[in-house]
Scaffold this active site. Structure first.
Site, PDB file in Angstrom:
ATOM      1  N   TRP A 211      -3.183  -7.967  -5.272  1.00 21.61           N
ATOM      2  CA  TRP A 211      -2.670  -8.240  -3.924  1.00 21.61           C
ATOM      3  C   TRP A 211      -3.493  -7.549  -2.844  1.00 21.61           C
ATOM      4  CZ3 TRP A 211       0.143  -6.233  -7.962  1.00 21.61           C
ATOM      5  CH2 TRP A 211       0.308  -4.858  -8.000  1.00 21.61           C
TER       6      TRP A 211
ATOM      7  N   GLU B 137       4.968  -6.961  -2.378  1.00 22.95           N
ATOM      8  CA  GLU B 137       5.807  -5.812  -2.022  1.00 22.95           C
ATOM      9  C   GLU B 137       7.236  -5.984  -2.525  1.00 22.95           C
ATOM     10  OE1 GLU B 137       4.785  -2.975  -1.067  1.00 22.95           O
ATOM     11  OE2 GLU B 137       2.743  -3.509  -0.538  1.00 22.95           O
TER      12      GLU B 137
ATOM     13  N   TYR C  56      11.126  -1.433   5.031  1.00 22.80           N
ATOM     14  CA  TYR C  56       9.893  -1.165   4.272  1.00 22.80           C
ATOM     15  C   TYR C  56       9.025  -2.426   4.195  1.00 22.80           C
ATOM     16  CZ  TYR C  56       6.483  -0.658   0.706  1.00 22.80           C
ATOM     17  OH  TYR C  56       5.280  -0.680   0.067  1.00 22.80           O
TER      18      TYR C  56
ATOM     19  N   ASP D  90       8.367   3.716   1.692  1.00 27.72           N
ATOM     20  CA  ASP D  90       9.021   3.530   0.392  1.00 27.72           C
ATOM     21  C   ASP D  90       9.183   4.916  -0.244  1.00 27.72           C
ATOM     22  OD1 ASP D  90       6.503   4.216  -0.491  1.00 27.72           O
ATOM     23  OD2 ASP D  90       6.286   2.527  -1.866  1.00 27.72           O
TER      24      ASP D  90
END
Ligand code: ADE
Length: 370
Positions: free
Chosen positions: A37, A50, A133, A151
């Site tokens: 990613w 995520e 987040y 996070d």
């Protein structure tokens, strides 16, 4: 121009935002992992990764992310998908409401004529399943906006850096951490070299690689000369351990039923609640003896031909434990299956193609894989 800053509790920090960023960025450029990613950053790819990475290890997520992107490379592709196919691609990752919310969001955005997620933090926060987040991660990592993304990793790093007794998972501490990071970004953002994406992902990577919950490689940490917890020799005092919630326990009798034609009885869980929309074999409340199982099947229009106890199995959810006793049975269908919920008889191959919860998927594999 970077001035020394006064921390929220009045301590003068021994670094500026600029120097902190320079150390972090240099370390990140050298040490960051190559992860799927991290190439081709789009809001869609950052969002999917995520959400997958919440409560799930990087090594587990990699094959799921890659497979997902072959199935649905863009938001437009995903918006066309069926819920069962999406749940199947999520099978084994757990917390399935994440997958259902992703699909809802994709369909909602497409219905509004959009083919990408928005970049604005406030707009992102309005979408199903996107909290502070994820909104901060998409806005910063994909769009380069100066938004914090707190996070568990980031909260741990900052709580040690500042020696603040924050607790992971406590909303007011996450907010305090976010506000602190936003103030650092405002300060560092004056510099042309500052990248919110590098800043946030370097903090995440530091928490994952060096500044870990149970082990901390302080000698190699780029922030060691600034880190209040390290300087106090108290790294493991921060952040505070999360309060343990007591899990409740439920007992089930699991029935893998084969009919005369080699089909297996399955049903789909309701659209709300635990494991919503996933498929399962027959689950009866409580612990049932073989005699009780025979009666239960008879009431449902099934004659028991053979019954074998396979195993006892425990499945631990975040808040709940299932204690299961698993049986495999051969039955003869006497008529329509009388049950409150609809039962489907499916071939082993069809059963394998359905999304199952990992609470039961190993028994499904056992009975259906040739
Ligand atoms: N955990 C959460 N987000 C991550 C990311 N972008 N890279 C690596 N680990 C993560």
């Amino acid at each position: 121009m970077f001035l020394p800053r006064t921390g929220i509790i009045g301590r003068m920090e021994n670094f500026t935002a600029e120097i902190l960023y320079k150390r972090l960025a240099a370390w990140f450029h050298e040490k960051q992992r190559t992860l799927p990613w991290r190439s081709k950053r789009t809001p869609y790819r950052v969002w999917i990764s995520e959400i997958m990475l919440q409560q799930t290890q990087v090594a587990t997520v990699i094959p799921y992310f890659e497979h997902w992107m072959t199935l649905w490379p863009t938001l437009k592709d995903l918006a066309e998908a069926e819920e069962d196919t999406v749940l199947k691609a999520w099978e084994g990752l757990g917390y399935y409401s994440r997958a259902r919310n992703i699909l809802r969001t994709a369909k909602q955005l497409r219905a509004e004529g959009k083919d990408e997620l928005p970049c604005s933090y406030a707009e992102l926060l309005k979408l199903p399943g996107i909290g502070p987040y994820t909104a901060g991660a998409v806005a910063s990592l994909a769009c380069g906006l100066p938004e914090a993304a707190v996070d568990g990793n980031v909260l741990r790093v900052i709580s040690r850096l500042l020696a603040r007794p924050w607790q992971a998972g406590r909303a007011k501490d996450q907010k305090a951490c976010r506000e602190y990071l936003m103030s650092l970004m405002r300060e560092a953002g004056i510099s042309e070299d500052f990248s919110p994406a590098v800043f946030n992902e370097a903090l995440i990577e530091l928490g994952a690689l060096l500044c870990r919950a149970k082990t901390a490689d302080c000698p190699h940490c780029p922030l060691r000369t600034f880190c209040a917890a390290h300087l106090e020799g108290e790294v493991f005092s921060y952040p505070l351990a999360a309060e343990k919630t007591k899990k409740s326990s439920e007992e089930y009798t699991v029935l893998i039923l084969h009919d005369e034609d080699g089909n297996i009885a399955v049903r789909k869980r309701p659209p709300e609640g635990l494991l919503a929309g996933l498929w399962e074999v027959i689950l009866a409340d409580g612990r049932r003896s073989p005699a009780e199982i025979e009666i239960l099947l008879d009431d449902a229009g099934l004659a028991l031909r053979s019954l074998e106890e396979l195993a006892s199995k425990k499945h631990v959810f975040s808040h709940l434990i299932w204690e299961m006793r698993v049986y495999e049975a051969e039955v003869q269908r006497k008529g329509a299956f009388n049950s409150d919920e609809e039962i489907f008889w499916r071939s082993p191959d069809e059963v394998l193609s359905l999304p199952f919860s990992s609470a039961l998927s190993d028994y499904r594999d056992l009975c259906c894989r040739s």
